[in-house]
Design a protein around this motif. Structure first.
Motif, mmCIF file in Angstrom:
data_model
loop_
_atom_site.group_PDB
_atom_site.id
_atom_site.type_symbol
_atom_site.label_atom_id
_atom_site.label_comp_id
_atom_site.label_asym_id
_atom_site.label_seq_id
_atom_site.Cartn_x
_atom_site.Cartn_y
_atom_site.Cartn_z
ATOM 1 N N ILE A 1 -1.631 9.197 5.468
ATOM 2 C CA ILE A 1 -1.579 7.871 5.239
ATOM 3 C C ILE A 1 -0.422 7.282 5.981
ATOM 4 N N ILE A 2 -0.984 6.383 6.801
ATOM 5 C CA ILE A 2 -0.252 5.527 7.853
ATOM 6 C C ILE A 2 0.212 4.206 7.375
ATOM 7 N N PRO A 3 1.387 3.945 6.933
ATOM 8 C CA PRO A 3 1.943 2.799 6.395
ATOM 9 C C PRO A 3 2.244 1.695 7.514
ATOM 10 N N VAL A 4 1.850 0.611 7.064
ATOM 11 C CA VAL A 4 2.169 -0.641 8.299
ATOM 12 C C VAL A 4 2.638 -1.697 7.450
ATOM 13 N N HIS A 5 3.949 -2.074 7.738
ATOM 14 C CA HIS A 5 4.483 -3.279 7.187
ATOM 15 C C HIS A 5 4.493 -4.323 8.163
ATOM 16 N N GLN A 6 4.226 -5.501 7.394
ATOM 17 C CA GLN A 6 4.230 -6.654 8.494
ATOM 18 C C GLN A 6 4.297 -8.046 7.511
ATOM 19 N N GLU A 7 4.592 -9.306 8.264
ATOM 20 C CA GLU A 7 4.468 -10.193 7.603
ATOM 21 C C GLU A 7 3.301 -10.801 7.234
ATOM 22 N N ASN A 8 3.114 -11.574 6.136
ATOM 23 C CA ASN A 8 1.919 -11.675 5.600
ATOM 24 C C ASN A 8 0.782 -12.682 6.588
ATOM 25 N N VAL B 1 0.441 -5.712 -4.924
ATOM 26 C CA VAL B 1 -0.215 -5.093 -5.858
ATOM 27 C C VAL B 1 0.445 -3.713 -6.340
ATOM 28 N N GLU B 2 1.673 -4.048 -6.655
ATOM 29 C CA GLU B 2 2.520 -2.791 -7.146
ATOM 30 C C GLU B 2 1.953 -2.076 -8.359
ATOM 31 N N GLN B 3 1.285 -2.943 -9.198
ATOM 32 C CA GLN B 3 0.769 -2.286 -10.426
ATOM 33 C C GLN B 3 -0.506 -1.524 -10.052
ATOM 34 N N TYR B 4 -1.122 -1.685 -9.157
ATOM 35 C CA TYR B 4 -2.369 -0.971 -8.650
ATOM 36 C C TYR B 4 -2.392 -0.042 -7.531
ATOM 37 N N ILE B 5 -1.558 -0.138 -6.520
ATOM 38 C CA ILE B 5 -1.847 0.571 -5.489
ATOM 39 C C ILE B 5 -1.560 1.899 -5.462
ATOM 40 N N GLY B 6 -0.959 2.662 -6.469
ATOM 41 C CA GLY B 6 -0.683 4.131 -6.592
ATOM 42 C C GLY B 6 -2.050 4.465 -7.199
ATOM 43 N N ARG B 7 -2.736 3.849 -8.176
ATOM 44 C CA ARG B 7 -3.901 4.160 -8.398
ATOM 45 C C ARG B 7 -4.934 4.312 -7.472
ATOM 46 N N CYS B 8 -4.710 3.160 -6.801
ATOM 47 C CA CYS B 8 -5.974 2.997 -5.540
ATOM 48 C C CYS B 8 -5.788 4.110 -4.472
ATOM 49 N N LEU B 9 -4.535 4.587 -4.153
ATOM 50 C CA LEU B 9 -4.107 5.620 -3.201
ATOM 51 C C LEU B 9 -4.725 7.089 -3.722
ATOM 52 N N GLU B 10 -4.213 7.240 -5.156
ATOM 53 C CA GLU B 10 -4.732 8.419 -5.957
ATOM 54 C C GLU B 10 -6.157 8.563 -5.951
ATOM 55 N N SER B 11 -6.999 7.543 -5.859
ATOM 56 C CA SER B 11 -8.380 7.779 -5.845
ATOM 57 C C SER B 11 -8.853 7.988 -4.413
ATOM 58 N N ILE B 12 -8.472 7.547 -3.565
ATOM 59 C CA ILE B 12 -8.795 7.906 -2.094
ATOM 60 C C ILE B 12 -8.342 9.487 -1.863
ATOM 61 N N LEU B 13 -7.228 9.899 -2.178
ATOM 62 C CA LEU B 13 -6.654 11.165 -2.063
ATOM 63 C C LEU B 13 -7.157 12.110 -2.653
ATOM 64 N N CYS B 14 -8.055 11.880 -3.898
ATOM 65 C CA CYS B 14 -8.673 12.689 -4.668
ATOM 66 C C CYS B 14 -10.052 13.066 -4.309
ATOM 67 N N ASP C 1 5.187 3.709 1.032
ATOM 68 C CA ASP C 1 6.292 4.674 1.813
ATOM 69 C C ASP C 1 6.286 5.934 1.144
ATOM 70 N N GLU C 2 6.367 5.925 -0.372
ATOM 71 C CA GLU C 2 6.538 6.930 -1.102
ATOM 72 C C GLU C 2 5.159 8.013 -0.833
ATOM 73 N N TYR C 3 4.150 7.377 -1.075
ATOM 74 C CA TYR C 3 2.599 8.139 -0.727
ATOM 75 C C TYR C 3 2.656 8.544 0.588
ATOM 76 N N ALA C 4 3.216 7.902 1.450
ATOM 77 C CA ALA C 4 3.044 8.266 3.178
ATOM 78 C C ALA C 4 3.928 9.543 3.146
#
Length: 91
Positions: free
Chosen positions: A60-67, A14-27, A51-54
């Motif tokens: 923000i707690i980033p978690v990276h995992q296999e699908n 969701v690279e197109q949307y995740i920034g806007r999603c996180l901005e919405s939560i942070l605001c 990771d950049e937002y974290a």
């Protein structure tokens, strides 16, 4: 003391949307948040964006995992949550 809210954000390609999603939560005006963001095996830049937002916000707690799918991500997020309340926002 304010009650803490845990926001669990599953994110897969969701690279197109995740920034806007996180901005919405942070605001939000309510700031006592724990934001657990799962990069669920993305093959695009979703993980790097998370990771950049974290780096910018310690809530923000980033978690990276296999699908593993939406249900598994939500279950893992609930197990990790430290908040008094839990909610979900899709990336």
């Amino acid at each position: 003391m304010k009650e803490k809210i845990t926001v669990i954000v599953p994110a897969y390609n969701v690279e197109q949307y995740i920034g806007r999603c996180l901005e919405s939560i942070l605001c939000q005006t309510y700031t006592n948040l724990e934001i657990i963001v799962f990069d669920d095996g993305s093959t695009d830049m979703t993980g790097a964006i998370i990771d950049e937002y974290a780096k910018k916000d310690e809530r923000i707690i980033p978690v990276h995992q296999e699908n593993s799918g939406l249900v598994a991500v939500r279950e893992k997020g609930i197990a990790m949550a430290c908040g008094d309340f839990v909610t979900f926002v899709d990336g």
